[in-house]
Design a protein around this motif. Sequence first.
Motif: not given
Length: 256
Positions: A73-76, A94-97, A129-131
Motif C-alpha cells: 500500500e502507499p503511505l506517507i 510519500q512512499i509509493d508502495s 521490498a519498499i518502493r
Amino acid sequence: MRVLCSLLLLCLSFAAHAQQPREEVVLGLSQNRVSITADFDGSEILIFGAIKRETAIPKQPLEVIVTIAGPSEPLIVRRKDKRFGIWVNTDANQIDSAPSYYAVATSGPFNDVLRHTEDLRHKVSISRAIRSVGAPAEIGDSRAFTRALIRIRQDNSLFQLLEGAVEVDQQTLFRTSIALPANLTEGPYKTRIFLTRGGHVISQFETEIDVYKVGLERFLYNLSRSQPLIYGLLSLAIAIAAGWGASAAFRMLRQG
C-alpha cells in the motif's frame, strides 16, 4: 558469416543452459490460510520442503531464502521536530508502495547467501521490498524516511529479518518457522522461496497464504465498508448499552 556465428553462439548458449543441473523446490506449508477472529493474537507458519534434482548434488553449498510479504500500500511518512516545546509534524515523504508485513528468513547471514546484484533483481531484502520513486525537492534525505518506516515496523514485528532461521539438511530438505503478529492486514500474503549458490539465485518458487477475517470480525469489517452509517449507529448503540449495563451493575453492587 556473421549470421552463422550468431547462430553458433546461440546454440552453444542453449547447450550450456541445458547442461546446468536443475534444482526445483517441492514446498509444504503447515497452513495456507490464516483466519483473523476476535481473539486472534498471532499465528505461526511452518514452511518446509525438499529440493528435486535431475543430477547429483553440486559441491558448492546450497542456501535457502524464504520471504512472506503482506498486501502492499502507499503511505506517507512524516518527520516530527520539537518546536516551542511541543512536537509537531514538519517534513513528509510519500512512499509509493510498502508491504503491510514482510519477513525474510535465511539459512545464513543475508549478505553471504545473496549478492547485492541479485537482491536488486529479485527485491528480497526489506529495503528493496519498499518502493519510493521520488521525494519533494526540499527533502534532501529521502532515504531517512524509508529507514524510519523500517525501524517502526520492525518494532511492531511487521518487518522481520531472520538470519539463520532456515534449517537445511544435506542440501535437500529445508524448514523454517515464521511468526505472524496479531496486527495483520487481511489479503493474500505472497510467499517466495529462493535457492542460491555462491550468492546467485538458481531457482525460485512462489505461492500465497490467505489471511482473512472470519465470523463477527468479517461481518463488522464488511459493514464498516458497505454501510458506514449503520456501522456508526451500531457502534454508538453498543457503547450506550455497555455504559448502561456497567452503571446498572454498579448500582446493584452498592445496594447489595
